[in-house]
Design an enzyme around this catalytic site. Structure first.
Site, short mmCIF file in Angstrom:
data_model
loop_
_atom_site.label_atom_id
_atom_site.label_comp_id
_atom_site.label_asym_id
_atom_site.label_seq_id
_atom_site.Cartn_x
_atom_site.Cartn_y
_atom_site.Cartn_z
N GLU A 14 0.82 -1.22 0.00
CA GLU A 14 0.00 0.00 0.00
C GLU A 14 0.86 1.27 0.00
OE1 GLU A 14 -3.01 -0.43 -0.57
OE2 GLU A 14 -3.75 -2.23 0.46
N HIS A 27 -2.97 2.30 8.28
CA HIS A 27 -4.07 1.49 7.76
C HIS A 27 -4.21 0.25 8.64
CE1 HIS A 27 -6.52 -1.02 5.23
NE2 HIS A 27 -5.53 -1.90 5.07
N HIS A 56 -7.44 -2.89 10.25
CA HIS A 56 -8.70 -3.60 9.99
C HIS A 56 -9.56 -3.66 11.26
CE1 HIS A 56 -6.19 -6.04 6.78
NE2 HIS A 56 -6.39 -4.78 6.42
N GLU A 99 -17.55 12.03 22.41
CA GLU A 99 -16.19 12.29 21.93
C GLU A 99 -16.05 12.34 20.39
OE1 GLU A 99 -14.34 12.93 24.37
OE2 GLU A 99 -12.34 12.98 23.49
N HIS A 143 -13.13 -3.95 4.45
CA HIS A 143 -11.67 -4.08 4.52
C HIS A 143 -11.09 -3.38 5.76
CE1 HIS A 143 -7.57 -3.97 2.26
NE2 HIS A 143 -7.40 -3.86 3.56
#
Ligand code: 2HA
Ligand code: ZN
Length: 271
Positions: A116, A139, A141, A169, A210
């Site tokens: 990525e 990144h 999951h 929040e 994803h």
């Protein structure tokens, strides 16, 4: 002279990747982090002065030429970075022509940057236009958030409003809401371009079925952003487990008042 492996930057990445793993947000080789390191932060380390290898990249990073990044390696497990940082992390400098990176430290057994990385570089490039202090892309999951992308309408307004209303929040931490791209194949130029377009307006972008792409000034800020979004998704999940009936919630007026008191501007397209 000090070794780069002992630097505060490597220590920070080691700790955060392990914490992400402990959250169950980075199974196997899931997830990737890139951290822009400033030249002055690299002074005084004895083992980063020469380029050990040139690694081509699938993106023209000319606008980022000369910048340094600590980047997680492709195929490696967040679980292991804490024990093998100089194998599973690398310090790279973007080459002048933007077509490759020079490896200054790490990737000890021949590894290369995350698949990525082009998406990260497109993201850094876009966010730097809006915030010169942009330094981190993360990144991962997150479980509840991914689950919500199956059950909820993937409209940014709808999704952001649910997350905002799950806890006080949320609006304070991501007043712009969250961006969402369609489901796409990861590791491609197209997902990088779509994500970067969203990063023009949002610091966090959801990849349906994803995970999430978060951006910001520091490891703490981006980790905090992702944690807050995932916490909201977790509360939503628990509400469904408690039967799903909402008897009271945070109203739109409450959100506007919250924004005023905390000095943040809620995305007015969403309220
Ligand atoms: O690095 O999470 O999106 C592994 C991934 C790809
Ligand atoms: Zn992923």
């Amino acid at each position: 002279m000090a070794k780069f492996i002992d630097s505060p930057m490597v220590t920070e990445v080691k700790k955060i990747t392990f914490r992400l793993y402990c959250h169950d947000w980075d199974e196997r080789n899931g997830g990737n982090v890139s951290y822009r390191v400033l030249p002055e932060e690299l002074e005084g380390y004895e083992d980063i002065s020469e380029v050990k290898r040139n690694i081509p990249i699938d993106f023209n990073g000319k606008d980022l030429a000369g910048m340094y990044f600590i980047v997680t390696a492709t195929g490696r497990y967040f679980k292991n970075i804490i024990d093998f940082p100089d194998r599973d992390l690398g310090l790279v400098r973007i080459a002048e022509d933007g077509k490759s990176v020079g490896l200054l430290w790490g990737y000890g057994d021949g590894a290369s940057p995350t698949s990525e990385f082009p998406t990260h570089l497109m993201g850094h490039q876009e966010r730097l236009k809006h915030d010169p202090e942009q330094r981190v892309i993360m990144h991962c999951h997150p479980t509840n958030l991914i689950a919500m992308t199956f059950t909820q309408n993937l409209d940014e307004r709808n999704f952001s409003r649910i997350l905002w209303k799950m806890q006080t929040e949320s609006l304070v931490v991501f007043p712009e809401g969250v961006g969402i791209i369609p489901w796409m194949v990861p590791g491609t130029t197209s997902i990088g371009e779509e994500t970067a377009k969203k990063l023009a307006k949002f610091r966090a972008v959801i990849w349906p079925q994803h995970g999430i792409f978060g951006s910001g000034k520091s490891i703490d800020e981006v980790y905090g952003l992702i944690e807050t979004i995932e916490k909201a998704a977790q509360i939503w999940t628990v509400i469904q487990m408690q039967g799903g009936e909402i008897k009271q919630t945070i109203t739109d007026d409450d959100l506007l008042n919250l924004g005023k008191v905390f000095g943040v501007e809620p995305n007015r397209n969403f309220i």
